[in-house]
Every structure is written in structure tokens, then in C-alpha cells.
Design a protein around this motif. Structure first.
Motif, PDB file in Angstrom:
ATOM      1  N   GLY A  27      15.441 107.251  16.882  1.00 21.87           N
ATOM      2  CA  GLY A  27      14.358 107.649  17.775  1.00 21.87           C
ATOM      3  C   GLY A  27      14.757 108.565  18.907  1.00 21.87           C
ATOM      4  O   GLY A  27      14.032 108.683  19.888  1.00 21.87           O
ATOM      5  N   THR A  28      15.909 109.253  18.781  1.00 18.17           N
ATOM      6  CA  THR A  28      16.324 110.192  19.828  1.00 18.17           C
ATOM      7  C   THR A  28      15.810 111.589  19.483  1.00 18.17           C
ATOM      8  O   THR A  28      15.118 111.779  18.474  1.00 18.17           O
ATOM      9  CB  THR A  28      17.858 110.240  19.961  1.00 18.17           C
ATOM     10  OG1 THR A  28      18.401 110.895  18.813  1.00 18.17           O
ATOM     11  CG2 THR A  28      18.461 108.851  20.110  1.00 18.17           C
ATOM     12  N   ALA A  29      16.214 112.561  20.276  1.00 23.31           N
ATOM     13  CA  ALA A  29      15.825 113.949  20.021  1.00 23.31           C
ATOM     14  C   ALA A  29      16.370 114.456  18.697  1.00 23.31           C
ATOM     15  O   ALA A  29      15.887 115.451  18.159  1.00 23.31           O
ATOM     16  CB  ALA A  29      16.320 114.830  21.166  1.00 23.31           C
ATOM     17  N   PHE A  30      17.368 113.769  18.142  1.00 21.82           N
ATOM     18  CA  PHE A  30      17.997 114.201  16.888  1.00 21.82           C
ATOM     19  C   PHE A  30      17.428 113.509  15.656  1.00 21.82           C
ATOM     20  O   PHE A  30      17.892 113.751  14.556  1.00 21.82           O
ATOM     21  CB  PHE A  30      19.511 113.962  16.970  1.00 21.82           C
ATOM     22  CG  PHE A  30      20.135 114.663  18.130  1.00 21.82           C
ATOM     23  CD1 PHE A  30      20.305 116.042  18.129  1.00 21.82           C
ATOM     24  CD2 PHE A  30      20.529 113.951  19.247  1.00 21.82           C
ATOM     25  CE1 PHE A  30      20.866 116.693  19.209  1.00 21.82           C
ATOM     26  CE2 PHE A  30      21.102 114.593  20.338  1.00 21.82           C
ATOM     27  CZ  PHE A  30      21.263 115.964  20.315  1.00 21.82           C
ATOM     28  N   HIS A  31      16.448 112.640  15.831  1.00 25.07           N
ATOM     29  CA  HIS A  31      15.882 111.868  14.718  1.00 25.07           C
ATOM     30  C   HIS A  31      14.421 112.224  14.480  1.00 25.07           C
ATOM     31  O   HIS A  31      13.761 112.791  15.347  1.00 25.07           O
ATOM     32  CB  HIS A  31      15.963 110.364  15.017  1.00 25.07           C
ATOM     33  CG  HIS A  31      17.348 109.862  15.179  1.00 25.07           C
ATOM     34  ND1 HIS A  31      17.869 109.507  16.402  1.00 25.07           N
ATOM     35  CD2 HIS A  31      18.331 109.666  14.279  1.00 25.07           C
ATOM     36  CE1 HIS A  31      19.113 109.098  16.248  1.00 25.07           C
ATOM     37  NE2 HIS A  31      19.427 109.196  14.972  1.00 25.07           N
ATOM     38  N   THR A  32      13.941 111.870  13.294  1.00 26.14           N
ATOM     39  CA  THR A  32      12.518 112.029  12.979  1.00 26.14           C
ATOM     40  C   THR A  32      11.820 110.681  12.866  1.00 26.14           C
ATOM     41  O   THR A  32      10.602 110.627  12.777  1.00 26.14           O
ATOM     42  CB  THR A  32      12.320 112.809  11.657  1.00 26.14           C
ATOM     43  OG1 THR A  32      13.001 112.119  10.614  1.00 26.14           O
ATOM     44  CG2 THR A  32      12.841 114.234  11.783  1.00 26.14           C
ATOM     45  N   GLU A  33      12.605 109.609  12.851  1.00 23.92           N
ATOM     46  CA  GLU A  33      12.067 108.254  12.797  1.00 23.92           C
ATOM     47  C   GLU A  33      12.795 107.397  13.825  1.00 23.92           C
ATOM     48  O   GLU A  33      13.943 107.677  14.169  1.00 23.92           O
ATOM     49  CB  GLU A  33      12.284 107.632  11.409  1.00 23.92           C
ATOM     50  CG  GLU A  33      11.609 108.371  10.295  1.00 23.92           C
ATOM     51  CD  GLU A  33      11.860 107.712   8.932  1.00 23.92           C
ATOM     52  OE1 GLU A  33      12.246 106.526   8.892  1.00 23.92           O
ATOM     53  OE2 GLU A  33      11.671 108.393   7.932  1.00 23.92           O
ATOM     54  N   GLY A  34      12.124 106.352  14.262  1.00 26.18           N
ATOM     55  CA  GLY A  34      12.752 105.435  15.193  1.00 26.18           C
ATOM     56  C   GLY A  34      12.041 104.102  15.202  1.00 26.18           C
ATOM     57  O   GLY A  34      10.899 103.991  14.752  1.00 26.18           O
ATOM     58  N   THR A  35      12.732 103.090  15.694  1.00 27.00           N
ATOM     59  CA  THR A  35      12.132 101.763  15.840  1.00 27.00           C
ATOM     60  C   THR A  35      12.412 101.255  17.252  1.00 27.00           C
ATOM     61  O   THR A  35      13.440 101.576  17.847  1.00 27.00           O
ATOM     62  CB  THR A  35      12.703 100.752  14.827  1.00 27.00           C
ATOM     63  OG1 THR A  35      14.117 100.659  15.011  1.00 27.00           O
ATOM     64  CG2 THR A  35      12.396 101.164  13.395  1.00 27.00           C
ATOM     65  N   VAL A  36      11.475 100.465  17.752  1.00 23.30           N
ATOM     66  CA  VAL A  36      11.641  99.822  19.051  1.00 23.30           C
ATOM     67  C   VAL A  36      11.106  98.405  18.924  1.00 23.30           C
ATOM     68  O   VAL A  36       9.957  98.207  18.525  1.00 23.30           O
ATOM     69  CB  VAL A  36      10.883 100.563  20.172  1.00 23.30           C
ATOM     70  CG1 VAL A  36      11.060  99.842  21.510  1.00 23.30           C
ATOM     71  CG2 VAL A  36      11.332 102.015  20.280  1.00 23.30           C
TER      72      VAL A  36
END
Length: 139
Positions: A93-102
Motif C-alpha cells: 500500500g505504499t507509493a510503489f504498490h498497486t494493492e494494499g491492506t490495512v
């Protein structure tokens, strides 16, 4: 986190930000809610969405919901008060990703006392911006 409220609760720029940041609302989630800035990470979007629930900003919640899973409308409960947010874990989920989880825990108060919502939320970039895809409520 839903029921009816078409109008956001007023919030001053100097008021504490509901997301728990030491910055005031005007320097934290306020600019995101007003469309003056975009969340740079999935966690930041999660925090701003929690704050939107806390201040009653259904428009922001709908704008930041992925179009594949976005409801037609959102009803916020004006009797529900969101008290605090705890981030339990973040995956990508950072600027370098397209997916993220929280994963988070949100504490609220309603007519029946205090309760909590635990959710593992998934976020996807859509047209370059982070959006909320869906979540798995825990317990």
C-alpha cells in the motif's frame, strides 16, 4: 459504519483529527476530504476514511470507494460517534504498490454504550489514486 447523514458534522481546522494524528484536522484529513490532496498510501486513505465516518462525510467515502464495489448511496448514522482508531497492521500500500491492506480497530459509542469494529481492509489504486475495495469484518 453506516446509516443516514447527508451533511458532514462541522469541523474546524484546529480541531484534533479523528484519525489520531497529532496534526489538526485542517492539516491532516481535512485537505483530503476537501479534494485538495490525495492519500499517498493505503494506510493514509484508511485513516482519512475513518475520519470521514467520524465527521459524517459520506461524499468523501463514496469518492474513495473503488467503482467495482462502491454502493449507490451511503447512509451514516448521526447517533454513532467514532471515538478512536488503532491501526493493527499494514501490508504493502505504499507509493510503489498497486494493492494494499490495512487491519484496524475502531471504537465507537452509540445509544447502547461502546463497541468496536475490527476489519481487514483491501485497497486498490484506480486511475492512479488509492481506493477502498472491500473489507473482512473480524469477530
Amino acid at each position: 459504519m453506516s446509516k443516514r447523514s447527508d451533511r458532514a458534522r462541522p469541523r474546524t481546522a484546529a480541531a484534533p483529527c479523528p484519525c489520531g494524528s497529532p496534526a489538526g484536522y485542517g492539516g491532516c484529513c481535512g485537505p483530503l476530504h476537501r479534494g485538495e490532496a490525495a492519500a499517498p498510501t493505503a494506510e493514509r486513505l484508511m485513516r482519512s476514511r475513518y475520519s470521514a465516518f467520524a465527521v459524517g462525510d459520506a461524499g468523501y467515502l463514496l469518492r474513495t470507494w473503488h467503482p467495482r464495489t462502491r454502493p449507490r448511496s451511503l447512509d451514516l448514522d448521526p447517533g454513532l460517534r467514532w471515538l478512536r482508531l488503532e491501526i493493527i497492521g499494514v501490508g504493502d500500500g505504499t507509493a510503489f504498490h498497486t494493492e494494499g491492506t490495512v487491519s484496524f480497530r475502531a471504537v465507537y459509542r452509540d445509544g447502547g454504550g461502546e463497541g468496536e469494529l475490527r476489519e481487514d481492509s483491501r485497497f486498490l489504486r484506480h486511475d492512479g489514486a488509492w481506493t477502498y475495495l472491500d473489507g473482512l469484518v473480524q469477530g
